[in-house]
Design a protein around this motif. Structure first.
Motif, PDB file in Angstrom:
ATOM      1  N   VAL A  76      -3.105 -11.858   5.198  1.00 37.71           N
ATOM      2  CA  VAL A  76      -2.871 -11.352   3.835  1.00 37.71           C
ATOM      3  C   VAL A  76      -2.015 -10.094   3.948  1.00 37.71           C
ATOM      4  N   ILE A  77      -0.858 -10.090   3.273  1.00 42.42           N
ATOM      5  CA  ILE A  77       0.061  -8.950   3.325  1.00 42.42           C
ATOM      6  C   ILE A  77      -0.045  -8.163   2.031  1.00 42.42           C
ATOM      7  N   VAL A  78      -0.307  -6.872   2.156  1.00 45.00           N
ATOM      8  CA  VAL A  78      -0.400  -5.984   0.998  1.00 45.00           C
ATOM      9  C   VAL A  78       0.639  -4.879   1.149  1.00 45.00           C
ATOM     10  N   ARG A  79       1.390  -4.649   0.103  1.00 44.70           N
ATOM     11  CA  ARG A  79       2.373  -3.559   0.163  1.00 44.70           C
ATOM     12  C   ARG A  79       1.654  -2.213   0.074  1.00 44.70           C
ATOM     13  N   PRO A  80       2.166  -1.195   0.730  1.00 42.63           N
ATOM     14  CA  PRO A  80       1.484   0.105   0.769  1.00 42.63           C
ATOM     15  C   PRO A  80       1.456   0.805  -0.589  1.00 42.63           C
ATOM     16  N   ARG A  81       0.374   1.528  -0.821  1.00 46.18           N
ATOM     17  CA  ARG A  81       0.225   2.348  -2.037  1.00 46.18           C
ATOM     18  C   ARG A  81      -0.059   3.782  -1.567  1.00 46.18           C
ATOM     19  N   MET A  82       0.984   4.514  -1.238  1.00 45.88           N
ATOM     20  CA  MET A  82       0.812   5.789  -0.553  1.00 45.88           C
ATOM     21  C   MET A  82       0.053   6.824  -1.382  1.00 45.88           C
TER      22      MET A  82
END
Length: 422
Positions: A76-82
């Motif tokens: 599962v790929i999740v984009r970063p939420r800095m």
């Protein structure tokens, strides 16, 4: 003579921090391999963090997204939420501060705690560590591994070498047991030693931490001088002290608020830039960000530095050069003009993949030299007005026309923190 009380220092490390935060946010991913990765369409398409389940498939931090998916197709790929990660990190800091006011941020997922004065209230070091683990897990869903020792270097070693590898996630490294526990470890496990330095040590016949520790400091300095030159004495002493577990540095809660020495911004470009007008667009954007930060913090600078990395990837070239200004400034155009001059003096014409602009030699911006040849106050007021608009409505509220060209990156960067999407 006053007897020095031995300190008790913890290094608390959040396991797979970004991935753990995402799993806590999305319970449906609890039993699935998950990784946080940048945009695969850009150079940031690498794995930033992988959960333990993903790591069991061989997925590792910093590898390309495609390679990770080949190892684990169901990943599962999740984009970063800095911004969210920063908020969670600050919340974890607040938990640590319930046990001691001596908390030092080492990175977004690692913090030092000096709990020497906390025992009478909270119990011994193991009790404190277990309570911290439980509270952080309950409130944030993040599992914390904790190394315990008498100073920061040893606490860091206790975390990296042992606490991260055992089920309890807690390990104590007594200073009295360095010879038995730390010294047999391979040299590449020593804090501050990377792959290149490991190779140097191996060529010197030092394969374990104990090999370094048992070498006398004068002998180690002599070996370093032969290998690295006359200026390597300080590096040799740092390595020798680390191997022997010597570190008197305090846990400094206000490290991040100490006087700033420079303001800088770097940018890895989405593709190689070769045309001068494209490069100038990026230099202007970087100069504007640097000067805006400087004005916000109340600084002017007298030294401009430009850093440039050029392709090819397998043998990059580049430079980092600086120029002294006639007087301190935080004026965007002045910094930009200096940056252009530096760039064209040292650029070798190769395709550019990374650029940076730094303003240093900082002084208070309330004292400056007036000029007969420019309306300093008018320029200053104009830049302060645009700063206020950006502060209220976002950095993309006012943007230069050059940034709307194909080369411009200001709009894209306005969506990110630290190079990753907010």
């Amino acid at each position: 003579m006053t007897k020095t009380t031995e300190r008790t220092i913890l290094l608390a490390d959040c396991q797979s921090f970004y991935a753990s935060v995402e799993k806590a946010s999305y319970p449906e991913y609890k039993n699935k391999p998950l990784a946080v990765a940048g945009d695969p369409a850009r150079r940031s398409g690498i794995i930033l963090a992988a959960c333990p389940m993903a790591k069991s498939f061989g997925v590792s931090t910093a590898e390309r997204l495609g390679e990770a998916l080949n190892k684990c197709p169901e990943l599962v790929i999740v984009r970063p939420r800095m911004k969210h990660y920063i908020d969670v990190s600050l919340a974890i800091t607040d938990i640590y501060k319930e046990y001691t006011d001596l908390v030092e941020v080492f990175s977004i997922d690692e913090q030092f705690l000096d709990i020497s004065g906390s025992f009478k209230i909270f119990g011994d070091s193991l009790t404190v560590a277990r309570e911290i683990q439980k509270k952080v897990l309950l409130q944030t869903g993040v599992w914390v591994r904790i190394g315990i020792s008498s100073n920061k270097v040893l606490a860091k070693s206790a975390t990296d070498i042992w606490a991260k590898k055992i089920k309890s996630g807690i390990f104590t490294l007594p200073k009295t047991e360095l010879e038995q526990l730390l010294w047999p470890q391979p040299v590449n496990k020593m804090f501050g030693v990377g792959s290149r330095m490991s190779s140097h040590f191996e060529r010197l016949g030092m394969t374990t931490i104990g090999d370094i520790a048992r070498t006398s400091l004068p002998d180690l300095k002599s070996k370093f001088r032969v290998r690295f030159g006359k200026q390597s004495d300080i590096q040799a002493e740092v390595m020798w002290k680390t191997a022997n577990g010597l570190d008197e540095s305090p846990v400094a809660p206000y490290t991040l608020s100490s006087p700033q020495k420079s303001v800088s911004h770097m940018m890895t470009l989405p593709q190689d830039y070769l045309e001068p007008n494209e490069v100038e667009t990026i230099l202007l954007e970087l100069s504007e960000e640097v000067c805006r930060d400087s004005r916000r913090k109340g600084y002017m600078g007298s030294v401009v530095t430009v850093s440039c990395t050029c392709s090819p990837y397998e043998a990059p070239t580049g430079f980092s050069r600086q120029m002294k200004l006639t007087e301190p400034t935080n004026n965007t155009n002045k910094v930009y003009n200096a940056a252009k001059k530096i760039f064209y003096n040292f650029w070798n014409g190769m395709p550019i993949r990374r650029l940076g602009v730094t303003l240093s030699g900082l002084v208070d911006d309330q004292t400056y030299q007036l000029s007969f040849f420019e309306d300093h106050e008018r320029i200053r007021s104009l830049e302060e007005a645009t700063d206020k608009i950006k502060e209220r409505y976002g950095s993309a509220a006012i943007i230069r026309a050059s940034s709307l060209t194909q080369a411009g990156q200001a709009l894209e960067r306005s969506l990110k923190i630290g190079g990753h999407y907010k």
